[in-house]
Design a protein around this motif. Structure first.
Motif, short mmCIF file in Angstrom:
data_model
loop_
_atom_site.label_atom_id
_atom_site.label_comp_id
_atom_site.label_asym_id
_atom_site.label_seq_id
_atom_site.Cartn_x
_atom_site.Cartn_y
_atom_site.Cartn_z
N LEU A 8 72.88 30.06 79.10
CA LEU A 8 73.88 30.24 78.06
C LEU A 8 74.64 28.93 77.86
CD1 LEU A 8 75.60 33.69 78.79
CD2 LEU A 8 74.07 33.14 76.90
N PHE A 9 74.85 28.56 76.60
CA PHE A 9 75.63 27.37 76.30
C PHE A 9 76.50 27.70 75.09
CE2 PHE A 9 76.29 23.14 74.36
CZ PHE A 9 76.81 22.46 75.47
N ASN A 10 77.81 27.53 75.26
CA ASN A 10 78.76 27.93 74.22
C ASN A 10 78.57 29.39 73.81
OD1 ASN A 10 79.89 25.42 74.24
ND2 ASN A 10 79.13 24.79 72.23
N GLY A 11 78.18 30.21 74.78
CA GLY A 11 78.03 31.64 74.53
C GLY A 11 76.72 32.03 73.88
N LEU A 12 75.79 31.08 73.67
CA LEU A 12 74.52 31.37 73.01
C LEU A 12 73.35 31.11 73.96
CD1 LEU A 12 75.20 29.75 69.53
CD2 LEU A 12 75.19 32.20 70.08
N PRO A 13 72.29 31.94 73.87
CA PRO A 13 71.15 31.80 74.78
C PRO A 13 70.14 30.74 74.30
CG PRO A 13 70.85 33.73 73.41
CD PRO A 13 72.18 33.16 73.04
N TYR A 14 69.60 29.99 75.26
CA TYR A 14 68.56 28.99 74.99
C TYR A 14 67.45 29.14 76.03
CZ TYR A 14 72.03 26.45 72.11
OH TYR A 14 72.96 26.07 71.16
N GLU A 15 66.27 28.60 75.68
CA GLU A 15 65.15 28.59 76.62
C GLU A 15 64.57 27.18 76.68
OE1 GLU A 15 62.17 31.91 76.82
OE2 GLU A 15 60.81 30.33 76.11
N ALA A 16 64.29 26.70 77.91
CA ALA A 16 63.75 25.34 78.08
C ALA A 16 62.31 25.27 77.56
CB ALA A 16 63.81 24.93 79.53
N ARG A 17 62.04 24.26 76.74
CA ARG A 17 60.68 24.07 76.22
C ARG A 17 59.81 23.33 77.23
NH1 ARG A 17 63.27 22.84 70.69
NH2 ARG A 17 62.58 24.56 69.34
N TRP A 18 60.44 22.51 78.06
CA TRP A 18 59.75 21.76 79.10
C TRP A 18 60.79 21.41 80.18
CZ3 TRP A 18 59.55 19.94 73.92
CH2 TRP A 18 60.56 19.04 73.58
N THR A 19 60.37 20.75 81.22
CA THR A 19 61.29 20.37 82.31
C THR A 19 62.35 19.40 81.77
OG1 THR A 19 59.54 20.64 83.95
CG2 THR A 19 61.46 19.33 84.60
N THR A 20 63.62 19.71 82.10
CA THR A 20 64.71 18.90 81.57
C THR A 20 65.89 18.90 82.52
OG1 THR A 20 66.24 18.65 79.73
CG2 THR A 20 65.58 20.90 80.28
N LYS A 21 66.66 17.81 82.47
CA LYS A 21 67.87 17.69 83.27
C LYS A 21 68.87 16.84 82.47
CE LYS A 21 69.66 16.21 87.77
NZ LYS A 21 69.35 15.54 89.06
N ASP A 22 70.12 17.22 82.52
CA ASP A 22 71.21 16.48 81.87
C ASP A 22 71.20 16.57 80.34
OD1 ASP A 22 72.20 15.69 84.33
OD2 ASP A 22 70.98 13.87 84.35
N ASP A 23 70.18 17.18 79.76
CA ASP A 23 70.15 17.32 78.29
C ASP A 23 70.80 18.65 77.91
OD1 ASP A 23 68.74 14.94 77.60
OD2 ASP A 23 66.91 15.88 78.38
N SER A 24 71.97 18.60 77.32
CA SER A 24 72.65 19.84 76.94
C SER A 24 71.98 20.44 75.70
CB SER A 24 74.12 19.57 76.66
OG SER A 24 74.27 18.72 75.54
N PRO A 25 71.97 21.76 75.58
CA PRO A 25 71.42 22.40 74.38
C PRO A 25 72.19 21.95 73.13
CG PRO A 25 71.65 24.00 76.15
CD PRO A 25 72.35 22.75 76.61
N SER A 26 71.49 21.84 72.06
CA SER A 26 72.08 21.34 70.82
C SER A 26 72.87 22.44 70.10
CB SER A 26 70.99 20.83 69.88
OG SER A 26 71.54 20.44 68.64
N THR A 27 73.94 22.02 69.45
CA THR A 27 74.72 22.93 68.60
C THR A 27 74.71 22.46 67.14
OG1 THR A 27 76.74 21.69 69.14
CG2 THR A 27 76.24 23.64 70.48
N GLU A 28 73.79 21.56 66.85
CA GLU A 28 73.61 21.11 65.47
C GLU A 28 72.43 21.87 64.88
OE1 GLU A 28 73.19 16.82 65.80
OE2 GLU A 28 75.23 16.61 65.03
N PHE A 29 72.70 22.66 63.84
CA PHE A 29 71.65 23.52 63.28
C PHE A 29 71.13 22.93 61.98
CE2 PHE A 29 74.83 26.62 65.22
CZ PHE A 29 74.24 26.58 66.46
N PRO A 30 69.80 23.02 61.75
CA PRO A 30 68.80 23.61 62.63
C PRO A 30 68.51 22.71 63.82
CG PRO A 30 67.73 22.61 60.74
CD PRO A 30 69.20 22.51 60.49
N ILE A 31 68.14 23.33 64.91
CA ILE A 31 67.80 22.57 66.12
C ILE A 31 66.39 22.01 65.98
CG2 ILE A 31 67.37 22.80 68.60
CD1 ILE A 31 69.60 24.89 68.65
#
Length: 534
Positions: free
Chosen positions: A492-515
């Motif tokens: 969850l990020f900013n109250g919204l669910p995301y799923e990792a597309r690949w292995t990642t670290k330190d990259d926060s989910p985007s809130t700029e739409f469209p992603i």
């Protein structure tokens, strides 16, 4: 209706028959010959037979008094949505939006096609915004109630007070200046509903006139090559006797079912119009009003079904359209419509000489919008056309979009937009016609090209930021910058669910739409303005 040149107005000469105070000057007395006496008897007989002589006399008066007004129909709920507010998609200035009918579950509640409430049409179809945009460009709408399918409000709603309030609600919400009552099928013989409709419309019309916002009313009816049916004539008479200030009668010159192997649609249409002219002339005369022929023509409209009609043998061609447009200008026909703008294009993927019945194409060979362009050349305007309540269109050069009051994501230069995606840019809502990136929605396209964006309409000052809708509700873990996430992990990020597309670290989910598709986090939610991928 099924789911299916310029003219200069000529001022008529003074017509003594239209002046109730006119008296014939005294003439020297003459002796009647037997010939004159016989002629007089014939004249008196014609008058006693229903005013035929009077009609013949009136038909020989001055030329057209009206400039024909073009107002094609748009099927509002048909998919894909027709962008009637976009001048590149619609050459017409005014449009008739159909059809408002009763809600299937709430007979006294208006709906669009029985599928959308008025509020749902505003949100799902952007209808209110698109009407605002059309008006800002100098056009306007006619609101059409009824049609062949579903139940019109007066048929479904038997409570007179609630019916009247429904009409009142519609006229007020859309700031309607012209109302189109499309009565056909079994509704045309439903005497109870006809009476309720007359009373409701007359009441609302008087209220609007009193408030300084007059309401023009047209009656749209089926027609035969000989003219209106008996039920149609009775419906017109009921309106006039019920104190409705009727602007005119629009006849549906389509689906004649004449039995001819190769029917001539223009001839059938003009025959129907001439027959209607005689009937309307006679009807007004019987009700005590002497109208000249041009005055009667100005009270008549024609609505062909462009291209393939519901009757297999009947096809209304571009040549027929040109002939009808000339007939309208020559006679001063009050209105010319067509069914419909949604159909004004060739059908794709069909075989030659195969009859095609379709809601989104004409079934004949044509260029896109060819019929619309013929009728758009008619010189008239709607009666009572004028200003509406102001809708602010921002100065796009200076407007800075605020995410807190923008109903859709704000356009970004680097984002990739798929067809149907809606954005806000400089205070206006746009919709992508096709996939594009880096194309400024407000920029004029290069000469000979089309814009990748359709203008939907202005952002209202009372709107709010879009609220994404989660597609899953089982995600509970919060995203943390120091965690290593593997493909498929959900956060969850900013109250919204995301799923990792690949292995990642330190990259926060985007809130700029469209992603973007190359962002490491896939959104598990839907953003307003984002078209469904189902």
């Amino acid at each position: 209706m099924t789911d299916r040149a310029t003219s200069v107005a000529v001022r008529p000469e003074y017509d003594p028959l239209a002046d109730p105070d006119w008296q014939e000057p005294e003439q020297p007395r003459r002796r009647l010959s037997w010939t004159r006496l016989g002629l007089l008897i014939l004249v008196l007989g014609a008058i006693g037979a229903g005013g035929t002589f009077e009609v013949i006399h009136l038909r020989n008066t001055a030329g057209p008094t009206a400039k024909s007004w073009a107002v094609p129909y748009v099927d509002v709920t048909l998919t894909p949505t027709f962008q009637f507010q976009d001048p590149t998609a619609n050459p017409a200035n005014d449009v008739a939006l159909g059809f408002v009918v009763a809600d299937p579950d709430k007979p006294c509640t208006p709906s669009w096609g029985g599928s959308y409430s008025l509020d749902e049409a505003a949100s799902s179809l952007e209808l209110d915004r698109r009407i605002d945009q059309l008006r800002q460009a100098g056009g306007d709408i006619t609101l059409s109630l009824g049609g062949l399918n579903n139940k019109e409000l007066a048929v479904a709603c038997t409570d007179q007070a609630r019916l009247t309030d429904s009409y009142r609600q519609l006229v007020k919400r859309y700031d309607v200046k012209t109302l189109d009552l499309d009565i056909e099928g079994t509704a045309l013989a439903d005497q109870a509903s006809l009476g309720r409709r007359v009373e409701a419309v007359a009441t609302v019309q008087k209220e609007r006139a009193k408030s300084g916002k007059p309401l023009t009313v047209w009656l749209t009816l089926p027609v035969a090559p000989s003219g209106l049916t008996d039920d149609g004539v009775a419906a017109v008479r009921g309106m006039l006797e019920g104190d409705v200030d009727l602007r005119g009668v629009n006849v549906m010159t389509m689906d004649f079912n004449s039995g001819d192997a190769h029917p001539k649609m223009l001839s059938l249409s003009t025959s129907a119009l001439n027959g209607t002219h005689k009937q309307i002339s006679d009807l007004y005369l019987r009700l005590g009003q002497k109208l000249t022929s041009p005055q009667v023509w100005s009270r008549i409209g024609a609505t062909p079904m462009i291209g393939q009609n519901d009757v297999d043998a009947e096809r209304f061609t571009l040549e027929d359209a040109q002939g009808l447009a000339k007939f309208a200008v020559d006679n001063g026909l009050g209105r010319v419509s067509m069914w419909s703008l949604n159909r004004d294009a060739s059908c794709r993927g069909t075989f030659q000489n195969v009859v095609v019945h379709a809601n989104t194409c004409s079934g004949v060979e044509q260029d896109a919008l060819a019929f619309s362009k013929v009728f758009a050349g008619l010189p008239g305007k709607a009666a009572g056309s004028g200003t509406h309540d102001a809708v602010d269109i921002p100065n796009q050069a200076t407007t800075v979009d605020d995410p807190k009051v923008s109903p859709y994501p704000i356009w970004r230069m680097t984002a990739m937009y798929i067809g149907g995606y809606k954005v806000v840019w400089h205070g206006v809502v746009y919709e992508a016609k096709w996939a594009n990136s880096g194309v400024d929605p407000s920029a004029a396209p290069a000469t000979g090209t089309q814009s990748a964006w359709s203008v939907i309409g202005p952002v209202s000052p009372v709107e709010k930021a879009p609220k994404p809708t989660p597609a899953v509700t089982t995600v509970t873990k919060l995203w943390k910058p120091d965690n290593l996430y593997s493909r498929g992990d959900r956060v969850l990020f900013n109250g919204l669910p995301y799923e990792a597309r690949w292995t990642t670290k330190d990259d926060s989910p985007s809130t700029e739409f469209p992603i973007d598709a190359d962002d490491p986090w896939k959104p598990l939610f839907n953003v307003p303005g984002e078209p469904s991928t189902n």
